[in-house]
Design a protein around this motif. Structure first.
Motif, PDB file in Angstrom:
ATOM      1  N   PRO A  41      -0.633   8.537  12.438  1.00 35.59           N
ATOM      2  CA  PRO A  41      -0.183   7.138  12.544  1.00 35.59           C
ATOM      3  C   PRO A  41      -0.994   6.191  11.652  1.00 35.59           C
ATOM      4  CG  PRO A  41      -0.311   8.125  14.724  1.00 35.59           C
ATOM      5  CD  PRO A  41      -0.916   9.106  13.761  1.00 35.59           C
ATOM      6  N   GLU A  42      -2.300   6.416  11.539  1.00 30.66           N
ATOM      7  CA  GLU A  42      -3.134   5.593  10.650  1.00 30.66           C
ATOM      8  C   GLU A  42      -2.678   5.733   9.204  1.00 30.66           C
ATOM      9  OE1 GLU A  42      -7.503   5.557  10.471  1.00 30.66           O
ATOM     10  OE2 GLU A  42      -7.403   6.228  12.555  1.00 30.66           O
ATOM     11  N   TYR A  43      -2.511   6.964   8.744  1.00 31.15           N
ATOM     12  CA  TYR A  43      -2.054   7.215   7.378  1.00 31.15           C
ATOM     13  C   TYR A  43      -0.721   6.516   7.120  1.00 31.15           C
ATOM     14  CZ  TYR A  43      -5.499  10.665   5.820  1.00 31.15           C
ATOM     15  OH  TYR A  43      -6.650  11.284   5.403  1.00 31.15           O
ATOM     16  N   HIS A  44       0.154   6.573   8.096  1.00 34.15           N
ATOM     17  CA  HIS A  44       1.476   5.965   7.975  1.00 34.15           C
ATOM     18  C   HIS A  44       1.352   4.461   7.717  1.00 34.15           C
ATOM     19  CE1 HIS A  44       5.859   6.129   8.762  1.00 34.15           C
ATOM     20  NE2 HIS A  44       5.670   4.870   9.103  1.00 34.15           N
ATOM     21  N   ILE A  45       0.564   3.780   8.539  1.00 32.26           N
ATOM     22  CA  ILE A  45       0.377   2.335   8.391  1.00 32.26           C
ATOM     23  C   ILE A  45      -0.320   2.024   7.073  1.00 32.26           C
ATOM     24  CG2 ILE A  45      -0.827   0.304   9.317  1.00 32.26           C
ATOM     25  CD1 ILE A  45       1.673   1.059  10.885  1.00 32.26           C
ATOM     26  N   ARG A  46      -1.337   2.809   6.723  1.00 27.90           N
ATOM     27  CA  ARG A  46      -2.059   2.586   5.471  1.00 27.90           C
ATOM     28  C   ARG A  46      -1.128   2.713   4.267  1.00 27.90           C
ATOM     29  NH1 ARG A  46      -7.205   6.189   7.249  1.00 27.90           N
ATOM     30  NH2 ARG A  46      -7.000   7.037   5.154  1.00 27.90           N
ATOM     31  N   ARG A  47      -0.258   3.712   4.281  1.00 24.77           N
ATOM     32  CA  ARG A  47       0.680   3.911   3.171  1.00 24.77           C
ATOM     33  C   ARG A  47       1.617   2.721   3.001  1.00 24.77           C
ATOM     34  NH1 ARG A  47       0.890   9.329   4.738  1.00 24.77           N
ATOM     35  NH2 ARG A  47       2.687   8.915   6.039  1.00 24.77           N
ATOM     36  N   ILE A  48       2.207   2.264   4.118  1.00 19.23           N
ATOM     37  CA  ILE A  48       3.171   1.171   3.975  1.00 19.23           C
ATOM     38  C   ILE A  48       2.478  -0.142   3.613  1.00 19.23           C
ATOM     39  CG2 ILE A  48       4.968   2.248   5.368  1.00 19.23           C
ATOM     40  CD1 ILE A  48       4.277   0.465   7.666  1.00 19.23           C
ATOM     41  N   LEU A  49       1.250  -0.346   4.075  1.00 10.89           N
ATOM     42  CA  LEU A  49       0.520  -1.556   3.682  1.00 10.89           C
ATOM     43  C   LEU A  49       0.185  -1.516   2.188  1.00 10.89           C
ATOM     44  CD1 LEU A  49      -1.958  -2.126   6.649  1.00 10.89           C
ATOM     45  CD2 LEU A  49      -0.010  -3.556   6.022  1.00 10.89           C
TER      46      LEU A  49
ATOM     47  N   SER B  17      -3.414   2.688  17.618  1.00 10.82           N
ATOM     48  CA  SER B  17      -3.757   3.372  18.862  1.00 10.82           C
ATOM     49  C   SER B  17      -2.733   4.418  19.251  1.00 10.82           C
ATOM     50  CB  SER B  17      -3.875   2.350  20.001  1.00 10.82           C
ATOM     51  OG  SER B  17      -4.886   1.424  19.720  1.00 10.82           O
ATOM     52  N   GLY B  18      -3.228   5.584  19.649  1.00  7.94           N
ATOM     53  CA  GLY B  18      -2.374   6.638  20.168  1.00  7.94           C
ATOM     54  C   GLY B  18      -1.993   6.329  21.602  1.00  7.94           C
ATOM     55  N   CYS B  19      -0.724   6.441  21.926  1.00 11.13           N
ATOM     56  CA  CYS B  19      -0.232   6.071  23.258  1.00 11.13           C
ATOM     57  C   CYS B  19      -0.872   6.898  24.370  1.00 11.13           C
ATOM     58  CB  CYS B  19       1.285   6.180  23.297  1.00 11.13           C
ATOM     59  SG  CYS B  19       2.085   4.981  22.205  1.00 11.13           S
ATOM     60  N   PHE B  20      -1.096   8.182  24.126  1.00  8.24           N
ATOM     61  CA  PHE B  20      -1.705   9.015  25.172  1.00  8.24           C
ATOM     62  C   PHE B  20      -3.160   8.635  25.400  1.00  8.24           C
ATOM     63  CE2 PHE B  20      -4.300  12.634  26.443  1.00  8.24           C
ATOM     64  CZ  PHE B  20      -3.764  12.882  27.697  1.00  8.24           C
ATOM     65  N   TRP B  21      -3.960   8.608  24.346  1.00  5.35           N
ATOM     66  CA  TRP B  21      -5.400   8.401  24.485  1.00  5.35           C
ATOM     67  C   TRP B  21      -5.774   7.004  24.957  1.00  5.35           C
ATOM     68  CZ3 TRP B  21      -8.018  12.597  24.891  1.00  5.35           C
ATOM     69  CH2 TRP B  21      -7.540  13.746  24.273  1.00  5.35           C
ATOM     70  N   HIS B  22      -4.903   6.035  24.703  1.00  6.25           N
ATOM     71  CA  HIS B  22      -5.223   4.660  25.085  1.00  6.25           C
ATOM     72  C   HIS B  22      -4.371   4.179  26.254  1.00  6.25           C
ATOM     73  CE1 HIS B  22      -7.955   4.060  21.681  1.00  6.25           C
ATOM     74  NE2 HIS B  22      -7.156   4.934  21.086  1.00  6.25           N
ATOM     75  N   GLY B  23      -3.595   5.077  26.851  1.00  5.63           N
ATOM     76  CA  GLY B  23      -2.861   4.771  28.075  1.00  5.63           C
ATOM     77  C   GLY B  23      -1.802   3.693  27.930  1.00  5.63           C
ATOM     78  N   HIS B  24      -1.032   3.755  26.857  1.00  2.00           N
ATOM     79  CA  HIS B  24       0.028   2.772  26.651  1.00  2.00           C
ATOM     80  C   HIS B  24       1.196   3.063  27.597  1.00  2.00           C
ATOM     81  CE1 HIS B  24       3.308   0.882  24.051  1.00  2.00           C
ATOM     82  NE2 HIS B  24       2.572  -0.100  24.514  1.00  2.00           N
ATOM     83  N   ASP B  25       1.781   2.020  28.127  1.00  2.00           N
ATOM     84  CA  ASP B  25       2.887   2.175  29.074  1.00  2.00           C
ATOM     85  C   ASP B  25       4.200   2.364  28.310  1.00  2.00           C
ATOM     86  OD1 ASP B  25       4.310   2.232  31.448  1.00  2.00           O
ATOM     87  OD2 ASP B  25       4.517   0.058  31.527  1.00  2.00           O
ATOM     88  N   CYS B  26       4.422   3.603  27.853  1.00  2.37           N
ATOM     89  CA  CYS B  26       5.643   3.911  27.100  1.00  2.37           C
ATOM     90  C   CYS B  26       6.052   5.357  27.379  1.00  2.37           C
ATOM     91  CB  CYS B  26       5.419   3.697  25.595  1.00  2.37           C
ATOM     92  SG  CYS B  26       4.341   4.917  24.830  1.00  2.37           S
ATOM     93  N   HIS B  27       7.105   5.786  26.733  1.00  4.31           N
ATOM     94  CA  HIS B  27       7.623   7.136  26.971  1.00  4.31           C
ATOM     95  C   HIS B  27       6.705   8.238  26.425  1.00  4.31           C
ATOM     96  CE1 HIS B  27       8.945   6.422  22.861  1.00  4.31           C
ATOM     97  NE2 HIS B  27       9.145   7.727  22.744  1.00  4.31           N
ATOM     98  N   LEU B  28       5.755   7.905  25.561  1.00  4.34           N
ATOM     99  CA  LEU B  28       4.848   8.922  25.012  1.00  4.34           C
ATOM    100  C   LEU B  28       3.616   9.166  25.889  1.00  4.34           C
ATOM    101  CD1 LEU B  28       4.847   7.977  21.209  1.00  4.34           C
ATOM    102  CD2 LEU B  28       6.171   9.750  22.365  1.00  4.34           C
ATOM    103  N   PHE B  29       3.418   8.329  26.912  1.00 10.33           N
ATOM    104  CA  PHE B  29       2.240   8.474  27.766  1.00 10.33           C
ATOM    105  C   PHE B  29       2.617   9.027  29.135  1.00 10.33           C
ATOM    106  CE2 PHE B  29      -0.550   6.658  31.074  1.00 10.33           C
ATOM    107  CZ  PHE B  29      -1.677   7.371  30.767  1.00 10.33           C
TER     108      PHE B  29
ATOM    109  N   TRP C  49       0.861   0.456  18.076  1.00  9.68           N
ATOM    110  CA  TRP C  49       0.928   1.626  18.946  1.00  9.68           C
ATOM    111  C   TRP C  49       1.704   2.754  18.280  1.00  9.68           C
ATOM    112  CZ3 TRP C  49      -1.992   2.168  23.117  1.00  9.68           C
ATOM    113  CH2 TRP C  49      -2.561   1.018  23.672  1.00  9.68           C
ATOM    114  N   GLU C  50       1.324   3.957  18.624  1.00  9.83           N
ATOM    115  CA  GLU C  50       1.948   5.166  18.079  1.00  9.83           C
ATOM    116  C   GLU C  50       3.459   5.176  18.315  1.00  9.83           C
ATOM    117  OE1 GLU C  50       1.339   9.988  18.580  1.00  9.83           O
ATOM    118  OE2 GLU C  50       0.531   8.645  20.105  1.00  9.83           O
ATOM    119  N   CYS C  51       3.915   4.629  19.449  1.00 10.63           N
ATOM    120  CA  CYS C  51       5.350   4.659  19.776  1.00 10.63           C
ATOM    121  C   CYS C  51       6.182   3.804  18.818  1.00 10.63           C
ATOM    122  CB  CYS C  51       5.597   4.255  21.222  1.00 10.63           C
ATOM    123  SG  CYS C  51       4.994   2.619  21.657  1.00 10.63           S
TER     124      CYS C  51
END
Length: 141
Positions: free
Chosen positions: A11-19, A51-63, A102-104
Motif C-alpha cells: 500500500p505504501e508503494y502504491h501511494i508513493r507511485r501515484i504521488l 495504515s494496514g486495516c488489520f494491524w491498526h484495527g480499522h472498522d472495515c471489511h478487511l479487519f 487506509w489499506e481498504c
C-alpha cells in the motif's frame, strides 16, 4: 510475525507511485518526526500515514480479530490504536498536517480508483486542512 513489514509495504508503494507520478516529491520514514511517518511532504508541511486495516484495527471489511488467541490479538490491536493516536497528536501538536490512508482504499471490495485517490490527496496536500482521512467506502445505491 517477524516476517511482517513495518515499512515499504505494497500500500505504501502504491501511494508513493501515484504521488510521484503526479509531481509530488517526498521523503520517507523521517526519523526526526514522531512515529517515523511513511511519507513526508516538507514543502507542504504534511505527512501521510499509510495504515494496514488489520494491524491498526480499522472498522472495515478487511479487519477481523482472529479466533485463535483472541486476547493476544485484541491487546495488540488496542495497543497499536493507542500508539496511532499518540503519533497523530504529536505530529499535529508540532504543526504537521496529517493524512491517514487506509489499506481498504487501495484494495478489497470497496477500493477506490487511482484517479479518485490522487485527486483527493492532491486537493488535501495543496489545501490548508489539518487532517485528512481516506478509506474505502461501500458504493451508495
Amino acid at each position: 510475525m517477524s516476517g511482517i513489514r513495518g515499512k515499504d509495504t505494497k500500500p505504501e508503494y502504491h501511494i508513493r507511485r501515484i504521488l510521484h507520478r503526479n509531481g509530488f516529491r517526498y521523503r520517507l520514514h523521517v526519523k526526526d518526526l514522531p512515529g517515523k511517518p511513511d511519507i513526508v511532504l516538507p514543502r507542504y508541511h504534511a505527512v501521510i500515514l499509510v495504515s494496514g486495516c488489520f494491524w491498526h484495527g480499522h472498522d472495515c471489511h478487511l479487519f477481523r480479530i482472529p479466533t485463535t488467541r483472541m486476547e493476544f490479538w485484541t491487546t495488540k490491536i488496542d495497543h497499536n490504536r493507542a500508539n496511532d493516536r499518540l503519533v497523530l497528536d504529536s505530529l499535529q501538536g508540532s504543526g504537521w498536517r496529517v493524512a491517514t490512508v487506509w489499506e481498504c482504499a487501495l484494495r478489497g471490495k470497496h477500493r477506490m480508483d487511482d484517479s479518485v485517490i490522487v485527486s483527493r490527496l492532491s486537493d488535501w496536500i495543496r489545501s490548508s486542512e489539518k487532517s485528512f482521512y481516506l478509506a474505502g467506502t461501500p458504493p451508495t445505491v
